[in-house]
Design an enzyme around this catalytic site. Structure first.
Site, PDB file in Angstrom:
ATOM      1  N   TYR A 102      -2.636  -9.508  16.937  1.00 17.67           N
ATOM      2  CA  TYR A 102      -2.609  -8.473  15.900  1.00 17.67           C
ATOM      3  C   TYR A 102      -3.745  -7.472  16.126  1.00 17.67           C
ATOM      4  O   TYR A 102      -3.527  -6.261  16.164  1.00 17.67           O
ATOM      5  CB  TYR A 102      -2.722  -9.152  14.528  1.00 17.67           C
ATOM      6  CG  TYR A 102      -2.725  -8.210  13.362  1.00 17.67           C
ATOM      7  CD1 TYR A 102      -1.617  -7.429  13.075  1.00 17.67           C
ATOM      8  CD2 TYR A 102      -3.837  -8.109  12.522  1.00 17.67           C
ATOM      9  CE1 TYR A 102      -1.608  -6.562  11.992  1.00 17.67           C
ATOM     10  CE2 TYR A 102      -3.839  -7.260  11.441  1.00 17.67           C
ATOM     11  CZ  TYR A 102      -2.731  -6.488  11.172  1.00 17.67           C
ATOM     12  OH  TYR A 102      -2.738  -5.638  10.105  1.00 17.67           O
ATOM     13  N   ILE A 121       0.849  -1.210   0.000  1.00 22.56           N
ATOM     14  CA  ILE A 121       0.000   0.000   0.000  1.00 22.56           C
ATOM     15  C   ILE A 121       0.883   1.257   0.000  1.00 22.56           C
ATOM     16  O   ILE A 121       0.611   2.209  -0.735  1.00 22.56           O
ATOM     17  CB  ILE A 121      -0.960   0.002   1.206  1.00 22.56           C
ATOM     18  CG1 ILE A 121      -1.870  -1.233   1.168  1.00 22.56           C
ATOM     19  CG2 ILE A 121      -1.815   1.279   1.211  1.00 22.56           C
ATOM     20  CD1 ILE A 121      -2.772  -1.404   2.382  1.00 22.56           C
TER      21      ILE A 121
END
Ligand code: UDP
Length: 333
Positions: free
Chosen positions: A149, A12
């Site tokens: 996470y 990204i």
């Protein structure tokens, strides 16, 4: 403007860097090349205003210097991918929590606006559809590594919003849903590059579980446009936004679509989660973003469908000149 992009050599980050350069800005990419790849940005080298610093986002002195030299920060550096998270939990937690703390402290020191990319994982295993930014999160037990996470990214969000609350540091939190497109690697578990590579090689397409779990995939170009618009908008500060696409598809249906688009010879193989990841692994059944908030603020409307995303990823894989060379095998996990 000169922007700092942490994790700028990632999938990204590389698209964001390109977009900002195209808009006439300068970019400084800070990346330790652990999961990011220099190949992702090699085509940008030599362009006016482009610079890279290879260092970790957890090094305070380095981050301080980078933030001082730029006017705004896109903080993308993070551990990525379910496979990496499950296999390297210490690195995952340390990179996410320590890195964000270091970057936020530097932004607070120089009063730099910061957009932090978070994740739809923070919604956890909530079964609500669609997810709204103010919904409760439902994160699993600490004995299941996957949840580290989500928990670490949620802590990042809390910390960013705490800076906004205490000192009005301009922070924006973007919760990214599954983002895909050219340059994404399947090495860390991401499903679309994996399926496309399997399909093009005529190998079995590996569907985990029964394939009835669903996801919504957004094209990286749509996501990057949203990040830039959020950074530019004066009323985005101190807020959390879902960023993605609400077109939902089951993973089994995705496998069938990829198979037919890549030659139609790959068998589809169901792989139990315990074999794909580890015993006790928990997957999310559905993950759909409510995009009302971002639509209302910046008029965001994803412009690329799943079929266009798949066509784009397949075209890149079929054209070696557009596909970055593989990284050295020492980066394999
Ligand atoms: N998945 C799969 N086969 C693969 C890789 C992933 O069936 O080779 C599934 C995975 O279990 C999940 C979905 O595809 O249900 C999306 O996985 P990904 O890791 O891309 O993103 P997630 O949404 O899980 O973060």
């Amino acid at each position: 403007m000169r922007y700092l992009i942490t994790g700028g050599c990632g999938f990204i980050g590389s698209h964001l860097a390109e977009r900002l350069l195209d808009d006439g800005h300068a970019v400084l990419l800070l990346d330790d090349l652990s999961t990011g790849r220099f190949e992702n940005v090699a085509h940008l080298e030599g362009r006016a205003g482009f610079a890279i610093l290879v260092a970790s986002v957890t090094e305070p002195a380095t981050v301080d210097r980078c933030v001082a030299e730029c006017q705004a920060v896109f903080h993308l550096a993070s551990a990525v991918g379910v496979r990496l998270v499950v296999d390297q939990p210490v690195r995952t937690i340390e990179t996410i929590v320590n890195g964000t703390d270091v970057v936020l402290r530097a932004c607070a020191r120089y009063r730099r606006p910061i957009l932090l990319t978070s994740t739809s994982e923070v919604y956890g295993k909530s079964t609500k559809v669609p997810f709204v930014e103010t919904d409760d999160t439902l994160i699993g037990p600490t004995t299941t590594r996957r949840w580290a996470y989500a928990c670490a990214k949620a802590l990042d969000e809390f910390l960013a919003l705490a800076h906004w609350h205490e000192s009005r540091l301009p922070v924006i939190v973007a919760r990214l849903f599954n983002t895909v497109g050219p340059r994404q690697t399947g090495r860390y578990g991401m499903v679309i590059p994996r399926f496309v590579e399997q399909g093009l090689a005529g190998q079995p397409i590996t569907v985990y579980g029964d394939g009835h779990q669903t996801r919504c995939f957004a094209h990286v170009a749509d996501v990057v446009s949203a990040l830039v618009a959020l950074m530019d908008h004066p009323h985005s500060r101190g807020q959390v936004f879902n960023v993605g696409n609400s077109e939902e598809v089951s993973i089994l249906e995705l496998a069938h679509r990829v198979r037919s688009l890549t030659g139609g010879i790959s068998p589809i193989r169901l792989v139990p989660y315990s074999e794909a990841y580890t015993a006790g692994f928990e997957d999310m059944l559905r993950r759909v973003p409510d995009l009302t908030k971002i639509r209302q603020l910046i008029g965001y409307q994803p412009s690329r469908s799943l079929d266009q995303i798949l066509a784009d990823v397949i075209a890149e894989r079929c054209d070696p000149s557009r596909h970055p060379a593989p990284a050295p095998s020492s980066l394999e996990i």
